[in-house]
Structure formats: structure tokens, C-alpha cells
Design an enzyme around this catalytic site. Sequence first.
Site, PDB file in Angstrom:
ATOM      1  N   GLY A   1       3.712  11.586   4.280  1.00 55.10           N
ATOM      2  CA  GLY A   1       5.153  11.533   5.517  1.00 55.10           C
ATOM      3  C   GLY A   1       4.950  11.886   6.554  1.00 55.10           C
TER       4      GLY A   1
ATOM      5  N   THR B   1       4.293   8.516   8.452  1.00 53.53           N
ATOM      6  CA  THR B   1       4.577   7.562   9.929  1.00 53.53           C
ATOM      7  C   THR B   1       5.546   7.678  10.035  1.00 53.53           C
ATOM      8  OG1 THR B   1       3.469   5.976   8.681  1.00 53.53           O
ATOM      9  CG2 THR B   1       5.107   5.076   9.958  1.00 53.53           C
TER      10      THR B   1
ATOM     11  N   THR C   1       5.958   5.752   0.591  1.00 50.89           N
ATOM     12  CA  THR C   1       5.854   5.366  -0.530  1.00 50.89           C
ATOM     13  C   THR C   1       6.560   6.782  -1.556  1.00 50.89           C
ATOM     14  OG1 THR C   1       4.730   4.373   0.318  1.00 50.89           O
ATOM     15  CG2 THR C   1       3.973   4.485  -2.723  1.00 50.89           C
TER      16      THR C   1
ATOM     17  N   GLN D   1      -1.956 -21.371  -4.290  1.00 52.25           N
ATOM     18  CA  GLN D   1      -2.300 -23.357  -3.979  1.00 52.25           C
ATOM     19  C   GLN D   1      -3.009 -24.018  -5.218  1.00 52.25           C
ATOM     20  OE1 GLN D   1      -1.997 -24.354  -1.300  1.00 52.25           O
ATOM     21  NE2 GLN D   1      -2.794 -26.774  -1.171  1.00 52.25           N
TER      22      GLN D   1
ATOM     23  N   GLU E   1      -2.012   2.218   5.786  1.00 47.88           N
ATOM     24  CA  GLU E   1      -3.044   2.859   5.477  1.00 47.88           C
ATOM     25  C   GLU E   1      -4.242   2.694   6.711  1.00 47.88           C
ATOM     26  OE1 GLU E   1      -4.395   5.525   2.383  1.00 47.88           O
ATOM     27  OE2 GLU E   1      -2.576   4.795   1.134  1.00 47.88           O
TER      28      GLU E   1
ATOM     29  N   SER F   1      -5.006  -4.039  10.013  1.00 50.11           N
ATOM     30  CA  SER F   1      -6.768  -4.711  10.149  1.00 50.11           C
ATOM     31  C   SER F   1      -7.484  -3.902  11.349  1.00 50.11           C
ATOM     32  CB  SER F   1      -6.240  -5.801   9.777  1.00 50.11           C
ATOM     33  OG  SER F   1      -6.730  -5.846   8.068  1.00 50.11           O
TER      34      SER F   1
END
Length: 384
Positions: free
Chosen positions: A124, A126, A158, A337, A364, A367
Site C-alpha cells: 500500500g 499509492t 494489487t 497485427q 512500479e 516509463s
Amino acid sequence: MNFGLSAEQSDIRALARDFTDREVTPHAAEWDRAEAVDRAIVKKLGAVGFLGLTIDEEYGGSGGDHVAYCLVTEELGRADSSVRGIVSVSLGLVAKSVAHWGTEEQKRAWLPRLTSGEAIGCFGLTEPGTGSDAGSLTTRAVRDGEAYVITGGKTFITNGTWADVVLLFARTGSTEEGHRGVSAFLVPADTPGLGRRAIHGKLGLRGQATAEIVLDGVRVPADAMLGPEGKGFSVAMSALAKGRMSVAAGCVGIAQACLEAAVGYAGQREQFGVPIAGHQLVQEMIADIAVDVATARLLTWQVADLIDRGQPFATESSVAKLHASEAAVRCANNALQVFGGYGYIDEYPVGKLLRDARVMTLYEGTSQIQKLLIGRSLTGVSAF
Ligand code: FAD
């Protein structure tokens, strides 16, 4: 330099492939549609030793090195990212943090239960107002005699509704202290005042239990603190440095699944009188996937090898996570594709791979955050 796996590592990889082929892959689409993984999988993961990897046998763990952990994580990711995430969080973020930072009592209280699958952990960190800027979190833990009273809220957690224990990060110092005022706690999920609400409507990882957690005067004994007071952010960052390797390994699994699906389909589907595998532009997409699989895997194994040799690995972990997560999205897009219109239909596996891959560049550390971590490490200048 030796890129070969030891006999033990090869065995565990084969065990993981066999386990996922039997216990996970056949159910992945159904769990995704039902928005719920069958909870019985947790005990099975514990029984086969996958929830105890790298943890000492003394505490119920199954030993093994970090390369073995990555091999298992890759196979779980190949089968179903929702299941992979259960392990990455309960073992990778929670049990490993207890093993590293915990007192003897904390290890004895939680590790045997977490490694057997009798209990599940969640992480815990965020909050609704603090994601990338986790050091500014506002959940408060106030000392009251021999206890702390915690008030605040967490989101996107999660395993949240399934968890028996929350590795919770709360502010014990002042707001001005920033990340230095944060402490970590092991909070049993059934503590009065702790409420949970499932978050539905996720793009991917639909089988996974993601939750919002509300803390309203949650009272825990002072010895529920994990690590020293004010060192909670170090607990979180050390967990995430290894956690990013685990996410990267899961992404290798997604990319490998994309490769296998694309090659299989291209060999069967015929257009213009030949299997589409014979068209050069289809081979290009398959080759692009293969390069992404190989590079992501090598970067991930490198991190595991550094950890196993006791070397610094945090920047390499960010490099691996950044590359592997972006690669997994590219691979899933390419695989879709190759499948043409059929890729867009739920009956085939590649749509789920794309939906599941998409979150990997977000959690986590996004980017962008990985780039800032890598940039800071290279230049010595923090751009946060
Ligand atoms: P923000 O931080 O608001 O970022 C929004 C955008 O701004 C992003 O593109 C970001 O890269 C960019 N940005 C932010 N700051 C900067 C900067 N300084 N420079 C450049 N760009 C910047 N959290 C937990 O604690 N435990 C969990 O178990 C967990 N599981 C999750 C599961 C799922 C399915 C999801 C979606 C999230 C989960 N998270 C969990 C939360 C996740 O880690 C955060 O969503 C993530 O850290 C990003 O935070 P945010 O969503 O608030 O985005």
C-alpha cells in the site's frame, strides 16, 4: 560470462512451464472474462514453492536464487499476468521486504503464511493524490502510547481485497520532511477501521483483485512498524528496485507468449495461397518480436545475476523494467497485427496480452519515472 542455466535453474523453469500449462493457461481467458482468478491458485502456487522463492527455508521459503525467481515469473507472465502479479506483490514486494527488514518476530509471524499461500500480502504505497510522487504521501500514523493510529487512503492496490496483510506506508513525521517522514507498517487486513473496495473496469489484469483501501483510525501495536521509523521510503524503494526486475520478467513472459502465438498462427493462416508466415512483412513482425524477447530477457537476467552476486542493481533494474515493459506492449501490438482481424476478438489470446501488457509501463514507476531514475544515476543530477 556464462549465459547458461544451472541444472537447478533449468529444472525450476521446466517445473514452472509444466505448472502453468496445467493450472493457469487453460483458465486464463475464463478468469479474464469473469474478472476473477480462482483463488485456489494461491494455495497451489504455495504448494509448488513459487511463493517462497529466494526466502530462507527456515521461514517456510523454498530457497532458490533470483535467476530462478525470474524464470518462474516469466512462465507465470507467459500464462497469465493476473496470476504473475499475485506472486510479484505477495512474495516480491511484501514477503521479501519482511525477510529483509523484519524483526525475528515479524518474520516468524508472516513469512511461513505468505510463502505457503495461507496468507496473501499487498503493498500500500499509492494514494489518490500521490502516484509517481509517492514520497509526498499523506496517510498519517500518529503515535498513541504503545500503538500507532493510522488514517488515510490508498488506491490501485494489487491483491487489495484478497490480502491478509498490508505493507502500508504512512507519514510518522511532518509534511516538510517529505519521504524522510514516512514509515512502513505491517497491518493485518482485518484490523478495525480498515475498509476495502474493489476497483472494476480495468483495461487489463482483469482477473486480479485491485482495491482502494480506506484507513479510518486503524490502531496497530508499535511493533507493527517494519524497519526503523522514518525509513519507510527506503523500505518501499528497496522493494521496488527488486520489484521492477519481477515486472520485467513478467513482461518477458508476455513477449514470449506473443512470439509463440504469432509464429503458431502465421504457420496456419493462409492468404494469397500460402501461409502468411511466407510473407516477408509478416516475418518482419515476428523478427521484431523475437528481438524484443531476447533483449528484454537478457536485461532481466542481468539484474537477477547482479542481485545473486551481491552487486548494485537498482539502475539496471530500471533499465530492464523500462525496456521490457515497452517491449511487451510492442510485441503484443505486433502479435495482434499478425493475427489480423482475429487478433481483435476475445477468442484469440493476443488481445488479452495487449491489454495486460499496457499497465506494465505504468506501475512500479512509469516509463518516465524509470528514465528519471536512470538519468539521475548517470548524471548525478536529480530531475525529480
Ligand atoms: P501520475 O503520477 O499522476 O502520472 C501521470 C503521468 O505523469 C504519467 O505519464 C507519469 O509518467 C507522468 N509524470 C509524473 N511525474 C513526472 C515527472 N516528474 N516527470 C515526467 N513525467 C512525470 N500502487 C501501489 O502502491 N501498490 C500496488 O499494488 C499497485 N498496483 C497497481 C495496479 C494497477 C493495475 C495500476 C494501474 C496501478 C497500481 N499501482 C499500485 C499504482 C501505480 O504504481 C501508479 O499508478 C503509478 O505509480 C503512477 O502513478 P499515477 O497513476 O498517480 O500517475
